[in-house]
Design an enzyme around this catalytic site. Structure first.
Site, PDB file in Angstrom:
ATOM      1  N   GLU A 203       0.851  -1.199   0.000  1.00  0.00           N
ATOM      2  CA  GLU A 203       0.000   0.000   0.000  1.00  0.00           C
ATOM      3  C   GLU A 203       0.886   1.248   0.000  1.00  0.00           C
ATOM      4  O   GLU A 203       2.011   1.223   0.515  1.00  0.00           O
ATOM      5  CB  GLU A 203      -0.898  -0.071   1.260  1.00  0.00           C
ATOM      6  CG  GLU A 203      -1.838   1.075   1.483  1.00  0.00           C
ATOM      7  CD  GLU A 203      -2.887   1.258   0.400  1.00  0.00           C
ATOM      8  OE1 GLU A 203      -2.481   1.519  -0.756  1.00  0.00           O
ATOM      9  OE2 GLU A 203      -4.083   1.222   0.702  1.00  0.00           O
ATOM     10  N   ASP A 204       0.392   2.324  -0.573  1.00  0.00           N
ATOM     11  CA  ASP A 204       1.163   3.570  -0.574  1.00  0.00           C
ATOM     12  C   ASP A 204       1.078   4.276   0.770  1.00  0.00           C
ATOM     13  O   ASP A 204       2.079   4.678   1.348  1.00  0.00           O
ATOM     14  CB  ASP A 204       0.716   4.504  -1.717  1.00  0.00           C
ATOM     15  CG  ASP A 204      -0.789   4.770  -1.722  1.00  0.00           C
ATOM     16  OD1 ASP A 204      -1.535   4.133  -0.937  1.00  0.00           O
ATOM     17  OD2 ASP A 204      -1.234   5.603  -2.534  1.00  0.00           O
TER      18      ASP A 204
ATOM     19  N   ASP B  97      -4.070   5.970   5.975  1.00  0.00           N
ATOM     20  CA  ASP B  97      -4.512   7.244   6.549  1.00  0.00           C
ATOM     21  C   ASP B  97      -5.482   6.932   7.697  1.00  0.00           C
ATOM     22  O   ASP B  97      -5.057   6.734   8.825  1.00  0.00           O
ATOM     23  CB  ASP B  97      -5.147   8.071   5.415  1.00  0.00           C
ATOM     24  CG  ASP B  97      -5.610   9.440   5.858  1.00  0.00           C
ATOM     25  OD1 ASP B  97      -5.181   9.916   6.906  1.00  0.00           O
ATOM     26  OD2 ASP B  97      -6.426  10.052   5.140  1.00  0.00           O
TER      27      ASP B  97
ATOM     28  N   PHE C 265      -0.883  16.353   3.703  1.00  0.00           N
ATOM     29  CA  PHE C 265      -1.289  15.753   2.433  1.00  0.00           C
ATOM     30  C   PHE C 265      -0.061  15.666   1.533  1.00  0.00           C
ATOM     31  O   PHE C 265       0.519  16.675   1.149  1.00  0.00           O
ATOM     32  CB  PHE C 265      -2.402  16.560   1.752  1.00  0.00           C
ATOM     33  CG  PHE C 265      -2.943  15.827   0.567  1.00  0.00           C
ATOM     34  CD1 PHE C 265      -3.884  14.816   0.730  1.00  0.00           C
ATOM     35  CD2 PHE C 265      -2.476  16.108  -0.711  1.00  0.00           C
ATOM     36  CE1 PHE C 265      -4.352  14.095  -0.367  1.00  0.00           C
ATOM     37  CE2 PHE C 265      -2.940  15.397  -1.821  1.00  0.00           C
ATOM     38  CZ  PHE C 265      -3.887  14.399  -1.637  1.00  0.00           C
TER      39      PHE C 265
ATOM     40  N   ARG D 295       2.008  12.013  -9.685  1.00  0.00           N
ATOM     41  CA  ARG D 295       2.464  10.671  -9.310  1.00  0.00           C
ATOM     42  C   ARG D 295       3.911  10.433  -9.741  1.00  0.00           C
ATOM     43  O   ARG D 295       4.613   9.603  -9.180  1.00  0.00           O
ATOM     44  CB  ARG D 295       1.579   9.598  -9.960  1.00  0.00           C
ATOM     45  CG  ARG D 295       0.143   9.573  -9.463  1.00  0.00           C
ATOM     46  CD  ARG D 295      -0.562   8.324  -9.974  1.00  0.00           C
ATOM     47  NE  ARG D 295      -2.009   8.411  -9.879  1.00  0.00           N
ATOM     48  CZ  ARG D 295      -2.717   8.100  -8.789  1.00  0.00           C
ATOM     49  NH1 ARG D 295      -2.104   7.725  -7.704  1.00  0.00           N
ATOM     50  NH2 ARG D 295      -4.027   8.175  -8.793  1.00  0.00           N
TER      51      ARG D 295
HETATM   52  P1  5GP Z   1      -7.642   5.434   4.265  1.00  0.00           P
HETATM   53  O1  5GP Z   1      -8.741   4.475   3.957  1.00  0.00           O
HETATM   54  O2  5GP Z   1      -6.498   4.808   5.044  1.00  0.00           O
HETATM   55  O3  5GP Z   1      -8.166   6.663   4.954  1.00  0.00           O
HETATM   56  O4  5GP Z   1      -7.149   6.005   2.908  1.00  0.00           O
HETATM   57  C1  5GP Z   1      -6.098   5.502   2.188  1.00  0.00           C
HETATM   58  C2  5GP Z   1      -6.074   6.144   0.829  1.00  0.00           C
HETATM   59  O5  5GP Z   1      -6.345   7.559   0.907  1.00  0.00           O
HETATM   60  C3  5GP Z   1      -4.699   6.022   0.227  1.00  0.00           C
HETATM   61  O6  5GP Z   1      -4.544   4.805  -0.454  1.00  0.00           O
HETATM   62  C4  5GP Z   1      -4.653   7.255  -0.662  1.00  0.00           C
HETATM   63  O7  5GP Z   1      -5.252   6.956  -1.896  1.00  0.00           O
HETATM   64  C5  5GP Z   1      -5.495   8.288   0.052  1.00  0.00           C
HETATM   65  N1  5GP Z   1      -4.672   9.223   0.844  1.00  0.00           N
HETATM   66  C6  5GP Z   1      -4.653   9.332   2.183  1.00  0.00           C
HETATM   67  N2  5GP Z   1      -3.779  10.278   2.580  1.00  0.00           N
HETATM   68  C7  5GP Z   1      -3.216  10.754   1.456  1.00  0.00           C
HETATM   69  C8  5GP Z   1      -2.205  11.751   1.205  1.00  0.00           C
HETATM   70  O8  5GP Z   1      -1.613  12.394   2.098  1.00  0.00           O
HETATM   71  N3  5GP Z   1      -1.885  11.960  -0.094  1.00  0.00           N
HETATM   72  C9  5GP Z   1      -2.472  11.302  -1.127  1.00  0.00           C
HETATM   73  N4  5GP Z   1      -2.080  11.601  -2.356  1.00  0.00           N
HETATM   74  N5  5GP Z   1      -3.430  10.348  -0.923  1.00  0.00           N
HETATM   75  C10 5GP Z   1      -3.782  10.087   0.355  1.00  0.00           C
END
Ligand code: 5GP
Length: 174
Positions: free
Chosen positions: A98-99, A102, A151, A164
């Site tokens: 996973e990238d 959050d 962010f 990206r």
């Molecule tokens: P979660 O379900 O953990 O809240 O969200 C994860 C997804 O939210 C990540 O895979 C990504 O697509 C997006 N996301 C959350 N924080 C960031 C951020 O700081 N930058 C970017 N570009 N995407 C984020």
């Protein structure tokens, strides 16, 4: 077109390269003589996964998944599949790549889904974690960087589909 805002380097290209190699070394150590499947969570993880796999020394296959989160004013945790893995994962050693984690809602959904596939083992490798934002406990077995609540973009992560391609992780509009 997105208005051009200032982008500050938050994690440099060199720091990412070093950390990705360290993560791969941990995986190599943990899975000696075992075959693994890396499941790349599209789109954000494609660069991280590509760099990671090139440092993996055990037999490795790659699968891709794509999820869509409900995009409202609040993260509701409603997630569905756009693309699932193409092969059976029964009895396989699986690592989700996973990238960024959050709130943790997206990856929790995916972990639950993957557990139902009777895998031999399931681990999570995430390049980034915003620990302070977690709404649910997420076991990140291989973590690149624990970051504050900013962010971030670049190295696969987008803002409105853009940025990206940046070789570093930056903070947008800083
Ligand atoms: P979660 O379900 O953990 O809240 O969200 C994860 C997804 O939210 C990540 O895979 C990504 O697509 C997006 N996301 C959350 N924080 C960031 C951020 O700081 N930058 C970017 N570009 N995407 C984020």
């Amino acid at each position: 077109m997105a208005a051009s805002k200032k982008i500050d380097v938050f994690i440099s290209q060199d720091a990412i390269k070093t950390r990705v190699k360290e993560l791969a070394d941990l995986i190599n150590r943990d899975y000696q003589n075992q075959e693994i499947i890396l499941v790349c969570v599209l789109n954000g993880s494609f660069i991280f996964c590509a760099d990671l796999v090139r440092n993996i020394k055990v037999p490795v296959q790659i699968e891709m998944v794509s999820l869509s989160s409900y995009e409202g004013s609040q993260s509701t945790g409603e997630v569905s599949f756009r693309l699932d893995v193409k092969q059976s994962l029964v009895g396989k050693h699986v690592i989700l790549v996973e990238d960024i984690v959050d709130t943790g809602l997206t990856i929790s959904f995916l972990l639950k889904h993957m557990k139902l596939k009777n895998v031999a083992s399931l681990k999570l490798c995430s390049l980034l974690l915003k620990r302070a934002r977690l709404k649910i406990e997420v076991p990140v077995d291989y973590l690149g960087f624990d970051i504050e609540d900013k962010f971030v973009i670049g190295y696969g992560l987008d803002y409105d589909g853009l940025y990206r391609e940046l070789p570093y992780i930056g903070v947008y509009g800083a």
